[in-house]
Design a protein around this motif. Structure first.
Motif, PDB file in Angstrom:
ATOM      1  N   LYS A  22       0.834  -1.209   0.000  1.00 38.94           N
ATOM      2  CA  LYS A  22       0.000   0.000   0.000  1.00 38.94           C
ATOM      3  C   LYS A  22       0.862   1.248   0.000  1.00 38.94           C
ATOM      4  CE  LYS A  22      -3.973   2.094   0.175  1.00 38.94           C
ATOM      5  NZ  LYS A  22      -4.923   2.007  -0.956  1.00 38.94           N
ATOM      6  N   LYS A  23       1.935   1.220   0.763  1.00 36.42           N
ATOM      7  CA  LYS A  23       2.861   2.348   0.825  1.00 36.42           C
ATOM      8  C   LYS A  23       3.467   2.626  -0.544  1.00 36.42           C
ATOM      9  CE  LYS A  23       7.394   3.511   2.815  1.00 36.42           C
ATOM     10  NZ  LYS A  23       8.425   3.082   3.786  1.00 36.42           N
ATOM     11  N   LYS A  24       3.918   1.582  -1.231  1.00 37.96           N
ATOM     12  CA  LYS A  24       4.505   1.728  -2.558  1.00 37.96           C
ATOM     13  C   LYS A  24       3.511   2.352  -3.526  1.00 37.96           C
ATOM     14  CE  LYS A  24       6.855  -0.974  -6.160  1.00 37.96           C
ATOM     15  NZ  LYS A  24       7.319  -2.337  -6.550  1.00 37.96           N
ATOM     16  N   GLU A  25       2.262   1.914  -3.424  1.00 34.57           N
ATOM     17  CA  GLU A  25       1.201   2.430  -4.284  1.00 34.57           C
ATOM     18  C   GLU A  25       0.954   3.914  -4.020  1.00 34.57           C
ATOM     19  OE1 GLU A  25      -3.629   1.932  -4.455  1.00 34.57           O
ATOM     20  OE2 GLU A  25      -2.429   0.128  -4.048  1.00 34.57           O
ATOM     21  N   LEU A  26       0.902   4.281  -2.750  1.00 31.39           N
ATOM     22  CA  LEU A  26       0.627   5.676  -2.384  1.00 31.39           C
ATOM     23  C   LEU A  26       1.791   6.596  -2.740  1.00 31.39           C
ATOM     24  CD1 LEU A  26      -1.142   5.136   1.054  1.00 31.39           C
ATOM     25  CD2 LEU A  26      -2.197   5.951  -1.054  1.00 31.39           C
ATOM     26  N   ALA A  28       3.820   6.197  -5.148  1.00 32.53           N
ATOM     27  CA  ALA A  28       3.777   6.345  -6.602  1.00 32.53           C
ATOM     28  C   ALA A  28       2.724   7.367  -7.027  1.00 32.53           C
ATOM     29  CB  ALA A  28       3.491   4.992  -7.252  1.00 32.53           C
ATOM     30  N   GLN A  29       1.724   7.563  -6.176  1.00 37.63           N
ATOM     31  CA  GLN A  29       0.662   8.533  -6.462  1.00 37.63           C
ATOM     32  C   GLN A  29       1.013   9.940  -5.976  1.00 37.63           C
ATOM     33  OE1 GLN A  29      -3.042   7.049  -4.843  1.00 37.63           O
ATOM     34  NE2 GLN A  29      -2.800   5.052  -5.828  1.00 37.63           N
ATOM     35  N   GLY A  30       2.215  10.086  -5.416  1.00 38.84           N
ATOM     36  CA  GLY A  30       2.663  11.395  -4.981  1.00 38.84           C
ATOM     37  C   GLY A  30       2.492  11.696  -3.511  1.00 38.84           C
ATOM     38  N   TYR A  31       2.110  10.690  -2.734  1.00 36.20           N
ATOM     39  CA  TYR A  31       1.957  10.893  -1.299  1.00 36.20           C
ATOM     40  C   TYR A  31       3.323  10.847  -0.610  1.00 36.20           C
ATOM     41  CZ  TYR A  31      -3.147  10.313  -1.386  1.00 36.20           C
ATOM     42  OH  TYR A  31      -4.484  10.474  -1.613  1.00 36.20           O
ATOM     43  N   GLU A 192      -4.664  16.534   0.931  1.00 39.55           N
ATOM     44  CA  GLU A 192      -5.111  15.149   1.077  1.00 39.55           C
ATOM     45  C   GLU A 192      -4.270  14.441   2.137  1.00 39.55           C
ATOM     46  OE1 GLU A 192      -5.807  12.908  -2.564  1.00 39.55           O
ATOM     47  OE2 GLU A 192      -5.597  14.779  -3.690  1.00 39.55           O
ATOM     48  N   ARG A 209      -0.462  14.503   0.553  1.00 30.63           N
ATOM     49  CA  ARG A 209       0.018  15.095  -0.690  1.00 30.63           C
ATOM     50  C   ARG A 209      -0.757  16.381  -0.976  1.00 30.63           C
ATOM     51  NH1 ARG A 209      -2.399  11.267  -5.618  1.00 30.63           N
ATOM     52  NH2 ARG A 209      -4.597  11.597  -5.150  1.00 30.63           N
TER      53      ARG A 209
END
Length: 209
Positions: A22-26, A28-31, A192, A209
């Motif tokens: 989940k961390k990797k995904e977030l 990558a989304q700029g978080y 966010e 982010r």
């Protein structure tokens, strides 16, 4: 759950893997990730720092309201007290889970309970993102329900059994109050913000982010 060099249980290892995904995904989304965890030692120390003033205030009120009382514990009463206290330590974690489950998308399926053998500490973990105030409500309710309310009621009923029990449950919630204080003191100008219980440490992670 603390920042200790300890071996994780199978359940903690599984939550850690899910968290890393989940961390990797977030990210990558700029978080950005912000760590708001604390060690078990700090949680225990701060339990006294934050809980003691409340305990002393309630004790003063109890003594003032029940000046003529004679407070004694029999052996049987002491055994019952220990058993009830041990049960309420478990109920404390169940209350965390119940309130967080109300807000979590998958409700009780998002809640896991466990026991940290190294520090003899039961714990509750929410595997979903929550809002700031959802996390706070789930974090503070065990102390309110099991500690503050029984202690206040006991001031008027004169029950030393439930007064002492309430005081100890307030002390037991000191670690929770430390985490929530850290969360309340955390300021961000990001639009966010997501809050997630740490999968195996004491506290939470903020993604923003």
């Amino acid at each position: 759950m603390g920042k200790d060099n300890r071996k994780l249980s199978k359940a903690e290892e599984k939550r850690k893997r899910l968290y890393e995904e989940k961390k990797k995904e977030l990210l990558a989304q700029g978080y950005e990730e912000k760590d708001l965890t604390i060690s078990v030692l700090k949680a225990n120390v701060m339990a006294f720092v934050l809980g003691l003033p409340i305990i002393i205030l309630l004790l003063i009120l109890f003594i003032y309201k029940n000046q003529s009382g004679l407070y004694t514990f029999s052996f049987y009463g002491s055994v019952v007290f220990i058993v009830v206290f041990a049960a309420l330590v478990v109920v404390h974690e169940l209350i965390h889970g119940l309130f967080w489950a109300i807000y979590a998308k998958h409700h009780l399926k998002s809640i896991e309970f466990g026991f940290m053998v190294s520090s003899l500490t039961p714990y509750c973990c929410c595997k979903e993102m929550l809002t700031k105030y959802q996390y706070i409500i789930g974090g503070i309710m065990p102390t309110v329900i099991l500690g503050i309310i029984p202690a206040i009621i006991s001031i008027f009923t004169g029950s030393i059994f439930w007064f002492v029990m309430g005081e100890l449950m307030i002390l037991s919630g000191g670690g929770d109050m430390t985490i929530l204080l850290k969360l309340l003191m955390y300021k961000s100008n990001k639009k966010e913000i997501l809050y997630m219980d740490h999968p195996y440490e004491c506290g939470l992670i903020v993604f923003e982010r």
